[in-house]
Structures are given as structure tokens and as C-alpha cells.
Motif scaffolding. Sequence first.
Motif, PDB file in Angstrom:
ATOM      1  N   ASN A  28      39.784  35.195  39.994  1.00 43.84           N
ATOM      2  CA  ASN A  28      40.343  36.668  39.936  1.00 43.84           C
ATOM      3  C   ASN A  28      39.591  37.565  39.441  1.00 43.84           C
ATOM      4  O   ASN A  28      39.645  39.050  39.574  1.00 43.84           O
ATOM      5  CB  ASN A  28      41.716  36.508  39.258  1.00 43.84           C
ATOM      6  N   VAL A  29      38.488  37.365  38.912  1.00 41.80           N
ATOM      7  CA  VAL A  29      37.388  38.309  38.314  1.00 41.80           C
ATOM      8  C   VAL A  29      36.298  38.281  39.263  1.00 41.80           C
ATOM      9  O   VAL A  29      35.365  39.292  39.250  1.00 41.80           O
ATOM     10  CB  VAL A  29      37.093  38.067  36.929  1.00 41.80           C
ATOM     11  N   THR A  30      36.131  37.407  40.139  1.00 42.30           N
ATOM     12  CA  THR A  30      34.816  37.251  40.973  1.00 42.30           C
ATOM     13  C   THR A  30      34.453  38.599  41.615  1.00 42.30           C
ATOM     14  O   THR A  30      33.510  39.175  41.822  1.00 42.30           O
ATOM     15  CB  THR A  30      34.897  35.996  41.951  1.00 42.30           C
ATOM     16  N   SER A  31      35.438  39.111  42.371  1.00 42.73           N
ATOM     17  CA  SER A  31      35.409  40.366  43.167  1.00 42.73           C
ATOM     18  C   SER A  31      35.130  41.566  42.170  1.00 42.73           C
ATOM     19  O   SER A  31      34.849  42.607  42.723  1.00 42.73           O
ATOM     20  CB  SER A  31      36.668  40.616  43.834  1.00 42.73           C
ATOM     21  N   LEU A  32      35.353  41.572  40.951  1.00 41.12           N
ATOM     22  CA  LEU A  32      35.231  42.719  39.911  1.00 41.12           C
ATOM     23  C   LEU A  32      33.916  42.684  39.194  1.00 41.12           C
ATOM     24  O   LEU A  32      33.450  43.683  38.466  1.00 41.12           O
ATOM     25  CB  LEU A  32      36.324  42.620  38.889  1.00 41.12           C
ATOM     26  N   VAL A  33      32.961  41.631  39.340  1.00 36.21           N
ATOM     27  CA  VAL A  33      31.826  41.734  38.576  1.00 36.21           C
ATOM     28  C   VAL A  33      30.745  41.045  39.585  1.00 36.21           C
ATOM     29  O   VAL A  33      30.781  40.863  40.873  1.00 36.21           O
ATOM     30  CB  VAL A  33      31.824  40.540  37.695  1.00 36.21           C
ATOM     31  N   ASN A  49      27.124  45.007  35.899  1.00 41.72           N
ATOM     32  CA  ASN A  49      26.010  45.755  35.756  1.00 41.72           C
ATOM     33  C   ASN A  49      26.593  47.193  35.840  1.00 41.72           C
ATOM     34  O   ASN A  49      27.270  47.416  36.715  1.00 41.72           O
ATOM     35  CB  ASN A  49      24.852  45.549  36.505  1.00 41.72           C
ATOM     36  N   GLY A  50      26.064  48.046  34.991  1.00 42.95           N
ATOM     37  CA  GLY A  50      26.212  49.403  35.080  1.00 42.95           C
ATOM     38  C   GLY A  50      25.386  49.947  35.775  1.00 42.95           C
ATOM     39  O   GLY A  50      24.373  49.631  36.251  1.00 42.95           O
ATOM     40  N   ASN A  51      25.620  51.465  36.358  1.00 38.76           N
ATOM     41  CA  ASN A  51      24.879  52.106  37.165  1.00 38.76           C
ATOM     42  C   ASN A  51      23.941  53.088  36.525  1.00 38.76           C
ATOM     43  O   ASN A  51      23.015  53.683  37.109  1.00 38.76           O
ATOM     44  CB  ASN A  51      25.604  53.050  38.191  1.00 38.76           C
ATOM     45  N   GLN A 188      42.110  43.416  32.972  1.00 43.46           N
ATOM     46  CA  GLN A 188      42.641  45.119  33.242  1.00 43.46           C
ATOM     47  C   GLN A 188      41.299  46.017  33.202  1.00 43.46           C
ATOM     48  O   GLN A 188      41.256  46.837  33.933  1.00 43.46           O
ATOM     49  CB  GLN A 188      43.717  45.276  32.252  1.00 43.46           C
ATOM     50  N   VAL A 189      40.774  45.936  31.954  1.00 43.08           N
ATOM     51  CA  VAL A 189      39.364  46.621  31.735  1.00 43.08           C
ATOM     52  C   VAL A 189      38.229  46.393  32.855  1.00 43.08           C
ATOM     53  O   VAL A 189      38.037  47.511  33.388  1.00 43.08           O
ATOM     54  CB  VAL A 189      38.782  46.427  30.624  1.00 43.08           C
ATOM     55  N   LEU A 190      38.238  45.219  33.360  1.00 45.38           N
ATOM     56  CA  LEU A 190      37.299  45.193  34.479  1.00 45.38           C
ATOM     57  C   LEU A 190      37.879  45.551  35.800  1.00 45.38           C
ATOM     58  O   LEU A 190      37.043  46.129  36.531  1.00 45.38           O
ATOM     59  CB  LEU A 190      37.068  43.406  34.730  1.00 45.38           C
ATOM     60  N   GLN A 191      39.178  45.483  35.981  1.00 44.88           N
ATOM     61  CA  GLN A 191      39.663  46.181  37.311  1.00 44.88           C
ATOM     62  C   GLN A 191      39.566  47.796  37.022  1.00 44.88           C
ATOM     63  O   GLN A 191      39.095  48.367  38.061  1.00 44.88           O
ATOM     64  CB  GLN A 191      41.176  45.743  37.008  1.00 44.88           C
ATOM     65  N   GLU A 192      39.600  48.180  35.794  1.00 45.15           N
ATOM     66  CA  GLU A 192      39.684  49.704  35.950  1.00 45.15           C
ATOM     67  C   GLU A 192      38.373  50.333  35.613  1.00 45.15           C
ATOM     68  O   GLU A 192      38.077  51.576  36.100  1.00 45.15           O
ATOM     69  CB  GLU A 192      40.120  50.299  34.458  1.00 45.15           C
ATOM     70  N   LEU A 193      37.348  49.400  35.698  1.00 49.96           N
ATOM     71  CA  LEU A 193      35.938  49.800  35.559  1.00 49.96           C
ATOM     72  C   LEU A 193      35.279  49.598  37.123  1.00 49.96           C
ATOM     73  O   LEU A 193      34.237  49.778  37.311  1.00 49.96           O
ATOM     74  CB  LEU A 193      35.040  49.092  34.557  1.00 49.96           C
ATOM     75  N   PHE A 198      29.277  53.438  34.104  1.00 56.99           N
ATOM     76  CA  PHE A 198      28.878  53.176  32.750  1.00 56.99           C
ATOM     77  C   PHE A 198      27.436  52.721  32.511  1.00 56.99           C
ATOM     78  O   PHE A 198      26.759  52.358  33.551  1.00 56.99           O
ATOM     79  CB  PHE A 198      29.888  52.134  32.288  1.00 56.99           C
ATOM     80  N   CYS A 199      27.185  52.651  31.338  1.00 53.76           N
ATOM     81  CA  CYS A 199      25.582  52.372  30.902  1.00 53.76           C
ATOM     82  C   CYS A 199      25.635  50.863  30.367  1.00 53.76           C
ATOM     83  O   CYS A 199      26.422  50.320  29.917  1.00 53.76           O
ATOM     84  CB  CYS A 199      25.250  53.482  30.012  1.00 53.76           C
ATOM     85  N   GLY A 200      24.251  50.277  30.923  1.00 53.21           N
ATOM     86  CA  GLY A 200      24.040  49.012  30.616  1.00 53.21           C
ATOM     87  C   GLY A 200      24.673  47.923  31.169  1.00 53.21           C
ATOM     88  O   GLY A 200      25.083  47.854  32.450  1.00 53.21           O
ATOM     89  N   LYS A 201      24.895  46.732  30.693  1.00 54.94           N
ATOM     90  CA  LYS A 201      25.410  45.682  31.214  1.00 54.94           C
ATOM     91  C   LYS A 201      26.700  45.115  30.344  1.00 54.94           C
ATOM     92  O   LYS A 201      26.642  45.043  29.096  1.00 54.94           O
ATOM     93  CB  LYS A 201      24.422  44.367  31.187  1.00 54.94           C
TER      94      LYS A 201
END
Length: 356
Positions: A28-33, A49-51, A188-193, A198-201
Amino acid sequence: MQKLLETLTDLHGPCGHEQPVSKWIRDNVTSLVDEVSVDALGNVIATKNGNQPGPSMVMTAHMDEVGFIVKKIESSGLIRFEKLGGNDDRNLLTQKVQIRTKKGLLIGVIGSISAHFAKFDDASRVRNHRQLYIDVGAKNKQDAMDLGVEIGSPITWAPSIDYLGNEATGRFVGKGFDDRAGCAVLIQVLQELDQADFCGKLTAIFTVQEEVGLRGAQVAAHQVEADVAIAIDTTAVSDTPEETMDDTLAIGEGTGIKVMDFSLISHPAVKDHLVDLATTNKITYQMEIFPGIGTDGGAMSLSKQGIPTGVLSIPSRYAHSPVEVIDMTDLLATKDLLKLFILSLTEESSFLFIED
């Protein structure tokens, strides 16, 4: 987050037997990362990874819940068990449990004498868990084995989650909030991000075997390079009237920003940044000093050359029982502060012990 919490707490995953939880979270996190893996111990490690350039950050929560394991099947079909994690013998009698077998899940009851026999017993006696047994309805040993029970079958409390009182309270009662509530925060944080800048990794680590000595985190911490880490876990409040309670941490009063526990003295720069963010953004929080617990943050802080680490705690009543209680406002405050911490990081962010 309510639905996420319900789904996660329904999963069967005591210490060392977290497979259903590891698999569900991985899928369930595969699509978020950008990358996800499960290591040999069962830790789920998901990297996003951030942009923009910036520090590497770890956020972590543990997947395991306290439970039990089948030790012996008596000739009567009753089951002897051993503990997985810190269970209090006073909480065990007449509670429903769930045994995971290769044939499926079984409901059992930790047995006790009938109230009608109480006058023949020592009412003040607390029986050791090794004197207790689980009844799954089997008529004899073979019957229990035919149901799928084996030596080593893992056991949890029977799944349940309900509003405490009703929905007006915003409080939930159930098993496994420690620390599936923390897992819910990370997801939930991964979903909202998902589409956020965001910066960095960012690396989310969902660990195993926390309740038996932070074992998963010790292994996972050496697999990542991190400039800062935040662990999310529940913590026991002291707001009930027992004589040992000191009312220093309360349910419904916001996320706990860790100062220290037995596994960690929070890095001052990380702790202060969390306090500043909470104050500026009007997120309710309380400072936590509680030497009675440890978290994965302790293991993360000792990795490699040392990682500046802090902890956000979700206040909880009746920890390590089938009726743990948390407040949704505390859960959301924890999620909001963790997200703000991630978004506050810049290419220049650092967490030094001594500021020049």
C-alpha cells in the motif's frame, strides 16, 4: 485516518510474526514512494525523493504488537502459551485472543475459574501467565491440532476497534494502537506528500520486533544514511487516578514531544525544532519525560556515527492491553507536526549538537 487505523489494527502481527502487516504496508505504500523493500528481518523500508536538494531524513514506526505464542497443547486441548513482548498478567484473564494458523485464524479465550469458585480461591492472587491457558473449543489435543494449532503459532488479542463512548468523544478503544497508530501516521504523511514539494530524501521505516528490544530498528538503522530521524510511537499517559500517576501527560492534550525515555535523550536541536514548529503553527503538544519506555528512536540515534533523533508520541491509556485508548486529535496533531517537520527542511538544514 480512522479507516487506515481500523485496517492496520485488524492485521495480525505480534513480535517476530509481522508478515501480514509487512505485506499490507509494502503493497500500500509502493505507489507513494520511489523505492520500497522488505529486509531479511521483515522491516519495510520505503524511500521517497524530494524535488529539491536537502538532508536525508528517516521517519519510523513499529509494526509489531504485543502478543503470545503457543508453547504446548495439553491432552485436554487447552493451550499453554508464552509472551511476546510486555504483557501484564493482570490483564489476561477471560480475554479473547486470535491464533494464526496455516489453516486460518482461530478465536480463543484465556481461561479462568468461574466466579462461583472464587470463594474457594485466593482472590488477591495474580496467576503467572505460565499457569494460564487458552481455550479454542477443542475437545482434546488432536482436535486442537486438527484446527491448525501448532507449537509456535502466534497469538494476538482478538481484533476490535470502537468509539469510546460514541463518536462525539473522538476517542477510540481497541488493540494494537501501539504502534499501528504510528504506522498510520507515517502512511498518511506519505499520502499527503504524494504531490508535494519537499527537500532531500525521506525514508519511512516500518520496523519489526520493537516490543522485544528494538531489534528491527537496530538492523534497519544500519541500512540507511540519515541526517535526522523522527520516531513515532504511542506513550502511556499518567492522567488517571491511580496513586502512581503524576498527571504529567494526558490524553487529548496533543502530541508528546519526547525529552527523554530509557532508550533515548532526544537530540536538543531536533526537539527544539519540533517545539518551535508546534508553537508557530498552533499544534497542541506536551513535553514528555517518561523513563518507563523505549522506542525505535533509541536504536536510530545510535546508528553508525550517530543520527540526531527525536520522537513524537501518541498519548495512550491502557497500553499493551486489548482495550488501548487514543484520541483522534492527538493522532492528527502527531501527523501534522511530522509533516511540518519534513516540509521545513531545506538544503541548509542541519542539526548540530554545538551551534557555532
